[in-house]
Enzyme design. Structure first.
Site, PDB file in Angstrom:
ATOM      1  N   GLU A 284       1.730  -0.837  -5.185  1.00  0.00           N
ATOM      2  CA  GLU A 284       0.027   0.188  -5.420  1.00  0.00           C
ATOM      3  C   GLU A 284       0.716   1.788  -5.000  1.00  0.00           C
ATOM      4  OE1 GLU A 284      -2.283   2.316  -2.562  1.00  0.00           O
ATOM      5  OE2 GLU A 284      -3.786   1.720  -3.686  1.00  0.00           O
TER       6      GLU A 284
ATOM      7  N   ASP B  54       1.245  -1.594   0.147  1.00  0.00           N
ATOM      8  CA  ASP B  54      -0.357  -0.196  -0.253  1.00  0.00           C
ATOM      9  C   ASP B  54       0.895   1.170   0.140  1.00  0.00           C
ATOM     10  OD1 ASP B  54      -2.946   0.784  -0.039  1.00  0.00           O
ATOM     11  OD2 ASP B  54      -1.335   1.728   2.592  1.00  0.00           O
TER      12      ASP B  54
END
Lengths: 666, 666
Positions: free
Chosen positions: A423, A394
């Site tokens: 990401e 993330d």
């Protein structure tokens, strides 16, 4: 010697005469693959040969020769593979990749004196000129090689030469066997080796070819009324596998904080039953190495990983570093966080927005280096130990680059098969840098490339510019954070065409559940889903009318059967006369598989176009009779060479995929 | 600490934990200009600022800052110039170039903690949020800086802050003066500096902008019946200068060999009066440092150099290394040549061709390194001492690259104003390599780019790809070796359009005499001139009817008056609807001068086209009213913005050149 260089008064770089007289005569340039001159590895894949290229530049017209020298990191011995001249001073060779991990290579070139004399001899003989001197010079070289090496074959050659007449000598000296023999004992005049050595990092197939599917475990209970569990996810595995997916990706599975917990649809106040965002990690029940109790136990999670493997699936976990204010680390390691002058903790904020349900660790706080870094590495290693070998990371672009470079190398030093998906929805150079420092694959701008021209430009950047050597795109058609605007009013045809693009343009594509039932209900018309699973449980009816499960299943099957579709590379765009249609050919690295794809970007109306079909498009020789097999409709078409008219009807199928073959090979 | 990196079993590169924890947080990429990662200098020009660029990549959203550090080779002190963010992580700055020779630069970046806090404060205040903590944090930083530096201005700022209310504090802390003050004393958190240092080699204007004219001195006697002399050349200087040329280039002026001398039109047997090829250098009268007696004395040559300078011209000499069999070096230094097994010398040959009037030196023969190299360097230095600062080098691609790199650097270490033009008509990578290792400028493929599309592709390669940083093209429209096929049947219009292309596409262009009277009489229809001056004396009537002297004169004047035309760089192609017309805008580096050129590639028929004119083409803001001045016809046109129709008539003028200006500035 007076004036022999010395120090150049214009520069502090000494132009030492003798050193320059010894400088390499042969220049090596543009050695590929090379990422930032060897600072980073280029990417490789086990089972796929890698093409090495180099420009070899030398004065004059002598014959040159060269090799690639390569080895795995574990070996200190170089293996040599001979380079072949492709023209225009470019030389190439393929080296095999049979194991994961780092491989080193460099190239070496030299002047092939023997071949140069033979070439001269052959040309002069053809021109009717005397070659007596060349015969003698070539024979002298054979004699030198024989004396240097003591090789029996060279000795025998000399004996034969001594009994031969001039024509026989010429044949003996210039035949292929002699050429190979002399290559073997070539003293490699003017030998030069490229520095620095360059690096290839080889990974397993899933690094480059995999179909991802994303679900929230907590929404997986059969009736949707209670909190889903790992055991519920196990029950879902057959359906996911039947659709042809390889990777089942779960958002964070850790305890969720209560302080400042977010409510449904990202509201600031949570109701008493709201489950909160799984990205607000950590609570009384534990932190990043704990499991949210409502999902089950660590043992049940391990059972899920094992069951997934039995179904041919791998579980991918989220690695999201932020902490809820209730994370144990805030108590146990206050030195890992930033504190304000008033003693309060620094929340995540991007004015005017505040994210008071999470705090970020401070990688460079006093007391955080290296203990925090090691703790985070240990979190990843913990989940590797539990059976997870794929991590979706993330927001890596908000954490320091050296942390990732160290952490990923450290984890992969024990298991080079561990895969990290970045990401990083941010500016392109950061996305690319993250790929260079170790992320296996990356989310992309795919969801915002909504015209044929934009998509083509993006693919050209990814497949022909430097990123081709280090960046692997994972084309997610949607994510819990991205409900693409394009799909808000596209209806089912839009979902079909976006699935076809992702599944055929990239070796890696991903679907977040709900996409297969064409869900695009948005919060306030934005890219956010209404009633997002990030903040609440959802119940999904994935068999509802209008679903595209069959088409997704077929796309994944076609991908599996056609190596040409197992990478974003190997693409060539075909010109059309309709800007709403993107048409491309993909071929496998060995050219044995070729696929033609046409996709309409218009989900509302029929789009016609003309495309020009000729065998070279598919790597086939001119004049080949071709058969095109429609892979979605399972029917065979004889395409005429030349101009063909296509019609793409969104209400039938806004795209088409053909496999091209020679007509004689069924 | 257990598990803190250690040695990665997959690699021999130690992943030393603590070293990686100290690795730079901020990444620097794509520093430009850079030629092969600093192995070679990029080219600069005295009086022209150079743009330095770098990608600065860092995690998070903090404010970054950076500088270029630069120095001349003579200095050890860096000068700092602040970088400005251009967007998408790209930062740039200009550094001035005020002297010839090598310049070094690198870039440094850091995190501007103070600016980051101020930005946060400004955003939160704008959002109506409390900034009390940010005020305190910013003030703490001012205090730290004051204590660290003892700077009076910081102390005074602290005093003012202590008497200010919150609004005043905010204003004080965020105003521009405070920003500059805090920049001055910024401790440069996470400072990182790029390695290696990169290099720029700055030359004088003639390296990049000059118009060349080539003659054979022996053809310059007024009546053409006797052998021309240096003194005859002096008489020609006014005419050459009147045409606007800057450089007068002479083929070799040395004694010519008699053994195997070539006759007229390259025949193998010379008649008793044939003068031979000046490229067969050396005879009883001397070698490379001697003057052919029929041309005059060394003193008369020096007089020519001086007279040329008085006329605003420079003399360029040929540096051709090959020797005639009569060259003194064959006797004095047999160790500098290759000898065959039968004791004969190795002649130049490319089977089936033999060049028995010349032999090549053997750079790597035993006994040739370094004595031959030094002797050749001494030849060049000798002519520099006589007053020559420009050398056209014959066939450099057949001599070793390290020789050139050493020799050019050695010569330029004493006079960095010496210029070398590479005559390497060979494959592109060798041409580019020669530029990298020191050749100031190069002959090109210009004469073989005969369609608008080919020419555009070539210019795109030279001006947007790596060669833009190190390769300067000299566009010769013809040479004694190249009688372009295109001109054989083009008539006068072909000569006009080729002159216009060369003179406007490149800062460097060249004309070999005879071009101005549209001479294209060929030997056997080949690229060779009939009755070539290479093998005989010629008499030229350069005022004959149909000459294009006026047009060449005008082109050179236009070049001189328009900085946009003084480099091949700064070009932008304009789309047209006619493939026979090439249309382009050139702008000067400072954007103050902009020129539009349209050239028809058809010497036989009228070509019409439509071009789209809008102010941004010329670096002008949208909506600017523009005046276009036709520089060939000396008349002013008001172009309409948008589509304009052009007609290019070969029998009138197959090209047009306009200077674009705002209409309000006359």
């Amino acid at each position: 010697v007076s004036g022999l260089g010395g120090t150049n008064p214009q520069t502090d770089r000494p132009l030492s005469g003798t050193a320059l007289f010894d400088a390499p005569r042969i220049a090596l340039e543009a050695v590929t693959p090379s990422v930032d001159n060897g600072r980073f590895p280029a990417r490789g894949l086990v089972g796929h040969d890698i093409e090495i290229g180099v420009d070899i530049i030398c004065d004059g017209h002598d014959v040159l020769a060269g090799v690639v020298l390569w080895r795995t990191a574990a070996s200190t011995e170089w293996t040599e593979t001979r380079l072949a001249l492709q023209g225009n001073d470019r030389w190439t060779a393929y080296i095999p990749i049979t194991q994961m991990g780092l491989h080193y290579f460099t190239v070496e070139a030299w002047l092939d004196v023997y071949a140069s004399i033979c070439l001269q001899m052959t040309k002069k003989h053809a021109a009717g000129q005397s070659v007596a001197l060349e015969l003698q010079e070539a024979t002298d070289l054979v004699r030198e090689a024989s004396e240097r090496s003591g090789a029996l074959a060279l000795h025998e050659l000399l004996v034969r030469l001594s009994h031969a007449d001039e024509a026989e000598q010429r044949d003996l000296l210039t035949d292929d066997g002699t050429a190979r023999l002399m290559q073997q004992y070539d003293p490699r005049a003017f030998r030069v080796r490229h520095t620095p050595e360059l690096v290839i990092d080889a990974e397993r197939q899933a690094a480059s070819f995999a179909s991802w599917y994303e679900i929230f475990p907590r929404s997986q209970s059969p009736d949707g009324d209670r909190h889903g569990t790992f055991t519920d996810v196990i029950a879902r595995l057959p359906a996911v596998r039947d659709m042809g997916f390889d990777v089942l990706y779960l958002p964070p599975i850790h305890p969720i904080g209560r302080t400042n917990r977010k409510g449904r649809n990202n509201t600031l106040v949570a109701g008493p039953d709201d489950p909160g965002s799984p990205y607000a990690i950590g609570g009384a029940e534990g932190g990043h190495d704990a499991v949210h109790p409502e999902l089950g136990t660590l043992e049940e999670f391990r059972a899920l990983c094992a069951a997934a493997l039995e179904h041919g699936l791998e579980i991918a976990l989220d690695f999201a570093i932020q902490c809820s204010p209730d994370h144990p680390w805030l108590r146990e390691h206050p030195e890992w966080f930033n504190w304000r002058p008033d003693g309060s903790i620094q929340y995540a904020e991007n004015p005017p927005k505040r994210y008071e349900d999470i705090v970020n660790v401070a990688f460079y706080a006093k007391g955080a280096v290296p203990s925090l870094w090691i703790a985070l590495r240990d979190v990843v290693q913990f989940w590797v130990t539990q059976g997870v070998r794929i991590f979706r990371v993330d927001n890596p672009h908000t954490k320091p680059l050296p942390f990732w470079e160290w952490m990923i190398a450290d984890i992969r030093s024990r298991d080079p098969g561990v895969i990290f998906l970045s990401e990083a929805f941010t500016r392109p150079k950061m996305m690319y840098r993250l790929a260079k420092i170790g992320f296996t694959q990356s989310y992309t701008y795919f969801t915002w490339r909504n015209t044929a021209r934009e998509m083509r430009e993006y693919m050209v950047e990814l497949t022909t510019q430097p990123p081709k050597d280090f960046f692997r795109p994972n084309f997610f058609v949607n994510t819990p954070d991205i409900n693409p605007i394009f799909l808000h009013d596209s209806g089912r045809p839009g979902f079909l065409l976006r699935a076809a693009l992702a599944a055929t343009l990239s070796g890696l594509w991903g679907v977040y559940n709900g996409f297969e039932v064409c869900d695009s209900k948005a919060l306030h018309g934005r890219e956010e889903y209404l009633d997002s699973e990030k903040y609440q449980l959802r119940k999904w009816d994935l068999a509802q009318p209008g679903n595209i499960v069959d088409e997704i299943t077929k796309l994944n099957r076609i991908r599996r059967e056609n190596p040409a579709l197992q990478s974003h590379l190997g693409i060539r765009f075909v010109e059309t006369d309709n800007p709403h249609v993107l048409c491309y050919v993909k071929t496998s690295p060995d050219q044995s598989n070729a696929v033609l794809v046409a996709v309409s970007f218009d989900p509302h109306g029929v789009q016609d176009c003309t495309i020009d079909i000729w065998p070279a498009l598919f790597g086939l020789p001119e004049g080949t009779q071709m058969v095109m097999q429609d892979l979605m409709l399972d029917q065979t078409t004889i395409f005429e060479l030349g101009l063909n008219r296509l019609s793409l009807d969104p209400n039938f199928m806004p795209f088409a995929i053909w496999r091209a073959r020679r007509s004689e090979s069924p």
